[in-house]
Design an enzyme around this catalytic site. Structure first.
Site, PDB file in Angstrom:
ATOM      1  N   GLN A   1      -6.748  -1.167  -4.793  1.00  0.00           N
ATOM      2  CA  GLN A   1      -6.963  -1.371  -6.231  1.00  0.00           C
ATOM      3  C   GLN A   1      -8.348  -1.936  -6.532  1.00  0.00           C
ATOM      4  O   GLN A   1      -8.761  -1.975  -7.695  1.00  0.00           O
ATOM      5  CB  GLN A   1      -5.895  -2.321  -6.795  1.00  0.00           C
ATOM      6  CG  GLN A   1      -4.498  -1.735  -6.824  1.00  0.00           C
ATOM      7  CD  GLN A   1      -4.342  -0.618  -7.862  1.00  0.00           C
ATOM      8  OE1 GLN A   1      -5.060  -0.555  -8.852  1.00  0.00           O
ATOM      9  NE2 GLN A   1      -3.398   0.280  -7.617  1.00  0.00           N
TER      10      GLN A   1
ATOM     11  N   CYS B   1      14.973  -0.270 -13.706  1.00  0.00           N
ATOM     12  CA  CYS B   1      15.349   1.063 -14.144  1.00  0.00           C
ATOM     13  C   CYS B   1      14.207   2.059 -14.025  1.00  0.00           C
ATOM     14  O   CYS B   1      14.430   3.256 -14.047  1.00  0.00           O
ATOM     15  CB  CYS B   1      15.891   1.021 -15.570  1.00  0.00           C
ATOM     16  SG  CYS B   1      17.615   0.492 -15.580  1.00  0.00           S
TER      17      CYS B   1
ATOM     18  N   THR C   1      -7.666  18.307  11.571  1.00  0.00           N
ATOM     19  CA  THR C   1      -8.849  18.842  10.896  1.00  0.00           C
ATOM     20  C   THR C   1      -9.048  18.100   9.582  1.00  0.00           C
ATOM     21  O   THR C   1      -8.108  17.924   8.808  1.00  0.00           O
ATOM     22  CB  THR C   1      -8.677  20.352  10.659  1.00  0.00           C
ATOM     23  OG1 THR C   1      -8.474  20.963  11.943  1.00  0.00           O
ATOM     24  CG2 THR C   1      -9.891  20.949   9.984  1.00  0.00           C
TER      25      THR C   1
ATOM     26  N   SER D   1      -1.917   4.485   1.950  1.00  0.00           N
ATOM     27  CA  SER D   1      -0.719   4.167   2.742  1.00  0.00           C
ATOM     28  C   SER D   1      -0.982   4.348   4.225  1.00  0.00           C
ATOM     29  O   SER D   1      -0.608   3.498   5.047  1.00  0.00           O
ATOM     30  CB  SER D   1       0.455   5.059   2.313  1.00  0.00           C
ATOM     31  OG  SER D   1       0.747   4.853   0.957  1.00  0.00           O
TER      32      SER D   1
HETATM   33  C1  PLP Z   1      -2.370  -1.743  -3.469  1.00  0.00           C
HETATM   34  C2  PLP Z   1      -2.053  -0.351  -3.037  1.00  0.00           C
HETATM   35  N1  PLP Z   1      -1.933  -0.088  -1.729  1.00  0.00           N
HETATM   36  C3  PLP Z   1      -1.659   1.142  -1.285  1.00  0.00           C
HETATM   37  C4  PLP Z   1      -1.464   2.193  -2.157  1.00  0.00           C
HETATM   38  C5  PLP Z   1      -1.122   3.538  -1.601  1.00  0.00           C
HETATM   39  O1  PLP Z   1      -2.201   4.428  -1.654  1.00  0.00           O
HETATM   40  P1  PLP Z   1      -1.964   5.984  -1.497  1.00  0.00           P
HETATM   41  O2  PLP Z   1      -1.231   6.437  -2.696  1.00  0.00           O
HETATM   42  O3  PLP Z   1      -3.338   6.568  -1.416  1.00  0.00           O
HETATM   43  O4  PLP Z   1      -1.206   6.204  -0.236  1.00  0.00           O
HETATM   44  C6  PLP Z   1      -1.565   1.955  -3.535  1.00  0.00           C
HETATM   45  C7  PLP Z   1      -1.366   2.982  -4.559  1.00  0.00           C
HETATM   46  O5  PLP Z   1      -0.433   3.704  -4.685  1.00  0.00           O
HETATM   47  C8  PLP Z   1      -1.854   0.655  -3.980  1.00  0.00           C
HETATM   48  O6  PLP Z   1      -1.948   0.372  -5.280  1.00  0.00           O
HETATM   49 ZN    ZN Z   2      19.618   1.187 -16.771  1.00  0.00          ZN
END
Ligand code: PLP
Ligand code: ZN
Ligand code: FES
Ligand code: ZN
Lengths: 146, 392
Positions: B179, B324, B237, B71
């Site tokens: 992925q 859900c 760090t 992320s």
């Molecule tokens: C395609 C993709 N991008 C980004 C992420 C985010 O990675 P992270 O959980 O290391 O922040 C994920 C997995 O959760 C992902 O599958």
């Molecule tokens: Zn429901």
């Protein structure tokens, strides 16, 4: 999101009570819509104003199935007047709570019971009690259309 | 018994990764920025890890920036390059409709702040068309960001061609390869990738650590201000245990890529074959351009979360794109992006496999799944209606 279901919800989901259909039911109610992801169908067998049998069919998440199961438990053997008072709050409490995002699924259980009762009143040409005035499901209520 | 078929969500930490982490958690506790011996030992471990990660991607060590995960790498690449573009009067971004939220939400925020964004269609097969990318690029396009492989349906994008289109038009190309890394052969130089995000916990490394590759010559501005870590680009760090674990896991994955791919693909294909015999089911996404470990299917007449919970009761860990399960009210944006109607998207199931899985687990799942579906369909008014209408 992390959504912890209570042990009671899990139990009702794993082994739901009163699953099925009733042939020639005295009242049938179906609520919800597949676009939103939950549909509940409730069948009532009514004798002398008492719900002697109830069955349900549900397409939906764990919460939808567990609330269906609990709602049927809560109204089975009750009079139709008692059943009319069923609230989703009571169902949720009986299940030891639901995650907040799942509350809308529990609304369906209350609505399904009311829709089935309304069907019973309508079929028998009985005057519809006030509690059931709005019980007809047009599959577009706020809780279903979000 | 637990069968773990949710490796796209996260993986177990391998023995190799753990062994690489222990020293950094115990005797090598020095701060890599410290000049004393302990610090320098840590600094060497950090250099070594950087070299390893670079080698696995066909990059140079000074093109690798460690982050807190996928992320952060996505946020960093996209926000910083967008900002630079804006300074040159470029206020247009291109991405796709089915990116991970780490990309989509970042892009959405930029959109709010005045950027124009083109979301490329991913078609029914979950694949972006290079010619549609070419047509979408404008003189004011600052960045193109397209994921390498989709996390839900596993479809692999024609990365080399997409990068080529970008370069012909002088636009930078970022890919979220979270992925793909460790599961597909990647060489950033040969494929012409300018920036790439990866995350340690998707290939048996630890969670909370990742990396951003940024080609030399692409100006990367600071994302986190503070100390001089990561060549002044990303203060804080370093998470040395995480970085060492991730590097070791990546090397192991890349060293065994071919044999893992063979093993995992065979299991995937058996699952897909078995699922296809289930009435009113469909496999989502291209079968040809697909991650070795991804199975994604929809089953009509049932809702995905209840399927998931029932699989869980039988010891099978999976995931679903139903509303859900997501905690939101809409089914997965990925399934909607490939054109599935909501009522079908609610009934989705993702099984993500990996080399630690076995054929026995696949067989057991193929035994349980039809039974569970039958139970759920038997109590489903939607299924009843479908039968009545002769649709099943
Ligand atoms: C395609 C993709 N991008 C980004 C992420 C985010 O990675 P992270 O959980 O290391 O922040 C994920 C997995 O959760 C992902 O599958
Ligand atoms: Zn429901
Ligand atoms: S209960 Fe009928 S539409 Fe919501
Ligand atoms: Zn709903």
């Amino acid at each position: 999101m992390a959504m912890a279901y209570s042990p009671k919800v899990r139990e009702h989901f794993a082994n739901p009570h009163n699953v099925g259909k009733i042939e020639n039911a005295d009242g049938v109610g179906e609520v919800g819509n597949a676009v939103c992801g939950d549909i509940m169908k409730m069948y009532l067998k009514i004798e002398n104003d008492v719900i002697v049998d109830v069955k349900f069919n549900t397409f939906g998440c764990g919460a939808a199935i567990a609330t269906s199961s609990m709602a049927t438990d809560l109204i089975k053997g009750k009079t139709i007047h008692e059943a009319m008072q069923l609230t989703n709050k009571a169902v949720v409490e009986a299940l030891d709570g639901l995650p907040a995002v799942k509350l809308h699924c529990s609304v369906l259980a209350e609505e399904a019971v009311k829709a089935a009762l309304l069907d019973y009143y309508t079929k028998n040409n009985l005057p519809v009690p006030e509690e059931l005035q709005n019980a007809k499901c047009d599959h577009d209520c706020e809780s279903c259309m979000h | 018994m637990t069968i773990y078929f949710d490796n796209a969500a996260t993986t177990s930490v391998s023995k190799t990764a753990l062994d690489a982490m222990i020293p950094a958690l115990t005797e090598n506790y020095g701060n890599p920025s410290s000049l004393h011996a302990l610090g320098q030992t840590s600094n060497q471990a950090l250099d070594e890890a950087r070299r390893t990660v670079a080698e696995c991607l066909g990059a140079q060590p000074n093109e690798i920036y460690f982050t807190s995960g996928g992320s952060e790498a996505d946020n960093w690449a996209i926000t910083q390059l967008a900002e630079q573009g804006k300074k040159k009067g470029k206020n247009h971004l291109i991405t796709t409709t089915f990116e991970h939220h780490a990309v989509l939400h970042t892009v959405k925020r930029l959109e709010k702040n005045g950027f124009e964004v083109t979301y490329l269609d991913v078609h029914e097969d979950g694949i972006v068309r290079p010619e549609e990318l070419a047509a979408a690029i404008r003189p004011e396009t600052a960045l193109v960001t397209i994921m390498y492989a989709n996390n839900e349906i596993g479809t692999i994008q024609p990365i080399e061609e997409l990068a080529k289109v970008c370069h012909e038009k002088g636009v930078l190309f970022h890919t979220d390869a979270v992925q793909a890394v460790g599961h597909l052969p990647i060489n950033v130089k040969e494929q012409g990738i300018d920036l790439l995000s990866l995350s340690g916990h998707k290939f048996h490394g630890p969670k909370g650590v990742g990396a951003l590759y940024c080609r030399r010559g692409v100006r990367l501005t600071n994302f986190i201000e503070g100390g001089a870590q990561e060549r002044n680009r990303r203060a804080g760090t370093e998470n040395l245990p995480g970085i060492c674990g991730m590097a070791a896991a990546l090397k192991e994955a890349v060293d065994h890529l071919e044999e893992n791919t063979r093993k995992v693909t065979a299991m995937r294909d058996k699952l897909i074959e078995g699922i296809r015999t289930i009435p009113c089911s469909r496999i989502n996404g291209s079968l040809e351009h697909r991650l070795p470990g991804n199975v994604n299917a929809c089953f009509e007449g049932i809702e995905g979360e209840s399927l998931l919970l029932r699989l869980d009761l039988m010891g099978i860990c999976a995931s679903s794109g139903s509303a859900c399960t997501s905690g939101s009210l809409d089914p997965s944006h990925v399934l909607l992006a490939i054109g599935l109607p909501k009522e079908i998207a609610h009934g989705s199931l993702r099984l993500s496999l990996d080399e630690v899985n076995t054929m026995e687990e696949v067989d057991y799942t193929l035994e349980q799944l039809p039974k569970i579906l039958e139970t759920l369909r038997d109590m489903s008014p939607v299924w009843e209606q479908m039968k009545k209408e002769g649709r099943c």
